[in-house]
Enzyme design. Structure first.
Site, short mmCIF file in Angstrom:
data_model
loop_
_atom_site.label_atom_id
_atom_site.label_comp_id
_atom_site.label_asym_id
_atom_site.label_seq_id
_atom_site.Cartn_x
_atom_site.Cartn_y
_atom_site.Cartn_z
N GLY A 1 40.38 -32.46 33.83
CA GLY A 1 40.07 -33.86 34.11
C GLY A 1 38.52 -34.44 33.69
O GLY A 1 38.04 -35.48 34.24
N HIS A 2 38.01 -33.71 33.07
CA HIS A 2 36.62 -33.94 32.68
C HIS A 2 36.29 -34.02 31.11
O HIS A 2 35.91 -32.93 30.29
CB HIS A 2 35.47 -33.05 33.35
CG HIS A 2 34.21 -33.41 32.88
ND1 HIS A 2 33.32 -32.94 32.23
CD2 HIS A 2 33.58 -34.06 33.81
CE1 HIS A 2 31.98 -33.32 32.20
NE2 HIS A 2 32.00 -33.96 33.39
N PHE A 3 36.58 -34.92 30.42
CA PHE A 3 37.39 -36.18 30.44
C PHE A 3 38.58 -36.19 29.98
O PHE A 3 38.67 -35.67 28.78
CB PHE A 3 36.51 -37.22 29.96
CG PHE A 3 35.00 -37.13 30.57
CD1 PHE A 3 34.61 -37.69 32.11
CD2 PHE A 3 33.94 -36.77 30.09
CE1 PHE A 3 33.51 -37.70 32.59
CE2 PHE A 3 32.57 -36.71 30.69
CZ PHE A 3 32.62 -37.13 31.87
N VAL B 1 35.02 -32.36 27.85
CA VAL B 1 33.69 -31.78 27.61
C VAL B 1 33.30 -31.08 29.04
O VAL B 1 33.75 -31.06 30.14
CB VAL B 1 32.74 -32.95 27.78
CG1 VAL B 1 31.07 -32.50 27.88
CG2 VAL B 1 33.07 -34.00 26.60
#
Length: 140
Positions: free
Chosen positions: A44-46, A51
Site C-alpha cells: 500500500g506504499h504506494f 516504494v
C-alpha cells in the site's frame, strides 16, 4: 553468512527478516537484502508506484548493522536505542538489492553505536548513526 546462518544470530523471522546475506570486509559489515515484488510493506506504499518506506530502510540498516556484534547476538537481543542523522537520498523499489555497509563506532557496556549506509548499486539511498541496547535473551 547466508540467511540460515543469519537466523542463528538475529531473532527476526519472515516477513520481518530483512537480511539475505552478509560478510566482513575488514572492519566493515557488508550485507544485502533484495526487495521482492510481494513485500508486505510495498503493498500500500504506494499503489501503482511501490516504494520502500523510510522506516523499513532504517530497519534493514538496523538488522544488517547489528550483525557486527556477531556471537553476542546468541545471548542478547539488539533493541534500537536511537537513530540519528538519518538522511534519505534515493528511492528503493521492488527488484532493487539494498547493500548496507556498517561500521562499529563505539561500545559502552550493553550500548552499541554504528554508522550505516544503504546503497542500491552505487547510489546512496539512506545513511544514519544507529544505537542499540543489548538485552539478555532470557530477560523478561
Amino acid at each position: 553468512m547466508n540467511r540460515e546462518e543469519i537466523m542463528e544470530l538475529l531473532p527476526h523471522r519472515a516477513p520481518m527478516l530483512l537480511v539475505d546475506e552478509t560478510h566482513m570486509e575488514g572492519d566493515v559489515e557488508v550485507s544485502t537484502y533484495s526487495i521482492r515484488q510481494d513485500e508486505f510493506f510495498t503493498q500500500g506504499h504506494f499503489p501503482g508506484y511501490p516504494v520502500v518506506p523510510g522506516v523499513i530502510l532504517c530497519e534493514i540498516m538496523a538488522q544488517c548493522s547489528s550483525l557486527l556484534i556477531g556471537e553476542d547476538l546468541k545471548k542478547s537481543l539488539p533493541f534500537y536505542a536511537g537513530i540519528d542523522k538519518v538522511k534519505f537520498k534515493n528511492q528503493v523499489r521492488p527488484g532493487d538489492t539494498v547493500t548496507v555497509r556498517s561500521v562499529l563506532t563505539g561500545r559502552r557496556g550493553p550500548a552499541i553505536f554504528i554508522d550505516a549506509k544503504a546503497f542500491v548499486g552505487d547510489k546512496l539511498c539512506c545513511s544514519g548513526s544507529l544505537s542499540f541496547m543489548l538485552v539478555p535473551r532470557n530477560a523478561e
